[in-house]
Design an enzyme around this catalytic site. Structure first.
Site, short mmCIF file in Angstrom:
data_model
loop_
_atom_site.label_atom_id
_atom_site.label_comp_id
_atom_site.label_asym_id
_atom_site.label_seq_id
_atom_site.Cartn_x
_atom_site.Cartn_y
_atom_site.Cartn_z
N SER A 146 39.60 41.88 34.03
CA SER A 146 38.84 41.34 35.02
C SER A 146 39.33 40.09 36.21
O SER A 146 39.54 38.54 36.37
CB SER A 146 37.81 40.35 34.13
OG SER A 146 36.60 41.24 33.27
N ARG A 161 45.50 39.16 42.79
CA ARG A 161 46.01 38.50 42.75
C ARG A 161 45.49 37.74 40.42
O ARG A 161 44.15 37.59 41.04
CB ARG A 161 45.40 37.21 43.79
CG ARG A 161 44.34 36.72 44.14
CD ARG A 161 43.78 36.15 44.60
NE ARG A 161 43.57 36.73 45.70
CZ ARG A 161 42.96 37.55 46.23
NH1 ARG A 161 41.04 36.79 45.61
NH2 ARG A 161 43.12 37.81 47.42
N ASP A 199 34.53 43.55 34.58
CA ASP A 199 33.38 42.91 33.68
C ASP A 199 32.44 43.32 35.26
O ASP A 199 31.73 43.47 34.45
CB ASP A 199 33.96 41.35 33.52
CG ASP A 199 34.38 40.65 34.88
OD1 ASP A 199 34.52 40.63 36.06
OD2 ASP A 199 34.38 39.37 34.11
C1 BGC Z 1 37.78 37.32 39.18
C2 BGC Z 1 37.53 39.02 38.99
C3 BGC Z 1 35.69 38.51 37.60
C4 BGC Z 1 35.45 37.53 37.42
C5 BGC Z 1 34.63 37.04 36.25
C6 BGC Z 1 37.21 36.52 38.64
O1 BGC Z 1 37.76 35.40 37.78
O2 BGC Z 1 38.62 37.46 40.44
O3 BGC Z 1 37.62 39.92 38.86
O4 BGC Z 1 34.44 39.27 37.77
O5 BGC Z 1 36.95 36.19 37.22
O6 BGC Z 1 35.22 36.87 35.51
#
Ligand code: BGC
Length: 486
Positions: A146, A161, A199
């Site tokens: 995620s 990133r 996620d």
């Molecule tokens: C990430 C996402 C993720 C979200 C929730 C963010 O920091 O960049 O990819 O879906 O957190 O987990």
């Protein structure tokens, strides 16, 4: 606020001014959010990545088989084996959780992926005692990772990133799938990765499986983000692929990046400090105001500012060294303090003694509680701006939004405050009996959602639909007819 001296009242008002988001401001944020979502889909791109995920459609309910899922979230690592049932919405799940050690979050890439592979191995060994690992090679894995990834295929993802405080060298700009596969190979785990999943996308798909009214999947947890289904005709950056105009494809918005230009979000001095001192300054502006990882830190910075810089008698003469440790408190501190139902907040006071190591008098407790409430409410209202922006963009007048994450599930009042803001932003008349758009508790996205996405991918390959699946994989994923999962 009975019995609160004037100087403390002045500080409460200062915080109220800083953190309160009136409805015209929410509407302005929503409008800009919507245009930034559209910009992210354009060829030129924008600040919000709007990553196509190659999850191409909702589950139909006839997905079956047993799949592995691994979820690398912000705090824990979870490995699951999911058996999709005969009936739509039914499944069985076996799972183990592993604490992601702090040193792994800032260590080397090899350390991270070896740790993941070790957990998968441990899980398989303890749940398949009577089988050799080799015999499990037909199990396919949905890898929930995620963090923002640019995906050219469902089994591919270049990390754009790190977010949520992770900082592991040598992964940004790389495809994380082969990195994990190599680690699995090093550890002798013969599992194939069928899909790389965010996620939010997992949440969207898992929630749609049990509740077909679902149109958006959201995470309000350590991080904050959303996914929804878009049609190819509205994704100019995929024009070169000549997809049919109504081809559905889930977009992982990565909306945490919203307002990187600082045009619309009213940042407080504390938000600015958090950004400057984070491992990635200038990035994830929206997320740093909304997500669980940061709420405790905003709260801590505001309290230290009161003691050190403001013209007020607050915690006078006390040792505040526990308050001076960055990221010492997560959003559960705010929820605990807000949860005290007593007028004099004595329970919150006991908690502050234990957790914050301060002895606050009643007036100070009232200020501290109000501060927590303001920070939590701002997060819930900003989150509603994001949901409203997607609904406006897609013209959704009624639907369900599946939401997961610690803020949504554990912060008292977060769902209600979020719903209230949505009502005001979308101007529903008070006569409507039921909110037409409801943010509801999601189904398990990184377990069931990941399994469904792995199943959907295999189904697609079997049908000969190869858009969005890597060439090398479409051959290796499908076992000869008559073997493996169905
Ligand atoms: C990430 C996402 C993720 C979200 C929730 C963010 O920091 O960049 O990819 O879906 O957190 O987990």
């Amino acid at each position: 606020m009975a019995n609160v001296p004037t100087d403390l009242m002045d500080q409460i008002r200062r915080f109220e001014e800083m953190f309160t988001l009136e409805i015209p401001k929410c509407k302005e944020i929503t409008e800009r959010f919507e245009s930034e979502l559209t910009k992210g889909l354009s060829k030129e791109g924008g600040t919000i990545p709007m990553n196509p995920t190659w999850v191409v459609g909702y589950p139909t309910g006839d997905e079956q088989g047993t799949y592995l899922a691994i979820d690398m979230g912000g705090t824990n690592l979870r490995v699951c084996e999911v058996e999709l049932g005969q009936e739509r919405g039914s499944f069985d799940i076996t799972q183990s959780k592993y604490l992601l050690p702090e040193e792994v979050k800032t260590g080397s890439a090899e350390q991270l992926f070896d740790f993941l592979a070790d957990c998968v191995k441990q899980f398989l060994v303890s749940n398949h005692e009577d089988q050799d690992l080799e015999e499990l090679s037909d199990l396919h894995l949905g890898f929930t990772f995620s963090y923002p990834c640019e995906q050219h295929a469902i089994d591919h993802g270049i990390l754009q990133r790190w977010t949520k405080g992770f900082d592991i060298a040598g992964v940004e700009g790389q495809d994380v799938v082969p990195m994990f596969e190599e680690a699995l190979e090093r550890k002798g785990v013969p599992i194939k990765i069928a899909a790389l999943i965010n996620d939010t996308t997992g949440t969207l798909i898992a929630s749609a499986y049990t509740d077909p009214r679902t149109r958006i999947g959201c995470i309000f947890g350590t991080g904050c983000n959303a996914a929804y289904m878009e049609e190819a005709q509205y994704i100019p950056k995929l024009e070169h692929m000549n997809l049919p105009p109504d081809f559905p494809i889930a977009i992982n918005c990565e909306w945490g990046a919203f307002d990187g230009e600082h045009k619309v979000l009213p940042r407080t001095p504390y938000d600015i400090i958090i950004d400057k001192e984070s491992p990635r300054p200038g990035q994830q502006t929206f997320e740093k105001m909304v997500a669980g990882l940061y709420l405790g830190e905003i709260f801590r910075l505001a309290l230290v500012d009161l003691v050190k810089n403001q013209p007020v008698k607050f915690l006078e003469g006390q040792d505040i060294s526990a308050l001076e440790k960055p990221y010492e408190f997560d959003s559960s501190v705010l929820s605990e303090i807000e949860s005290d139902p007593n007028e004099n907040l004595w329970e919150a006071g006991e908690y502050m003694k234990k957790k914050l190591k301060i002895n606050a008098n009643e007036a100070e407790r009232k200020l501290i509680r109000r501060l927590a409430e303001l920070i939590g409410t701002r997060a819930a209202r900003l989150a509603a701006c994001g949901v409203a922006a997607i609904c406006n963009k897609k013209g959704y007048k009624s639907c369900h939004v599946g939401a997961d994450g610690s803020l949504f599930n554990k912060y008292p009042g977060f769902p209600e405050r979020n719903a209230q803001a949505l009502r005001e932003i979308l101007d529903w008349p008070s006569s409507v009996k039921e909110d037409p758009i409801q943010v509801v508790t999601a189904e398990d996205g990184s377990g069931v959602g990941a399994a469904l996405i792995a199943a959907l991918t295999l189904k697609r390959i079997r049908k000969g639909i190869h858009q969005g699946v890597s060439v090398s994989r479409k051959n290796s994923l499908i076992p000869p007819v008559g073997e493996g999962n169905h």
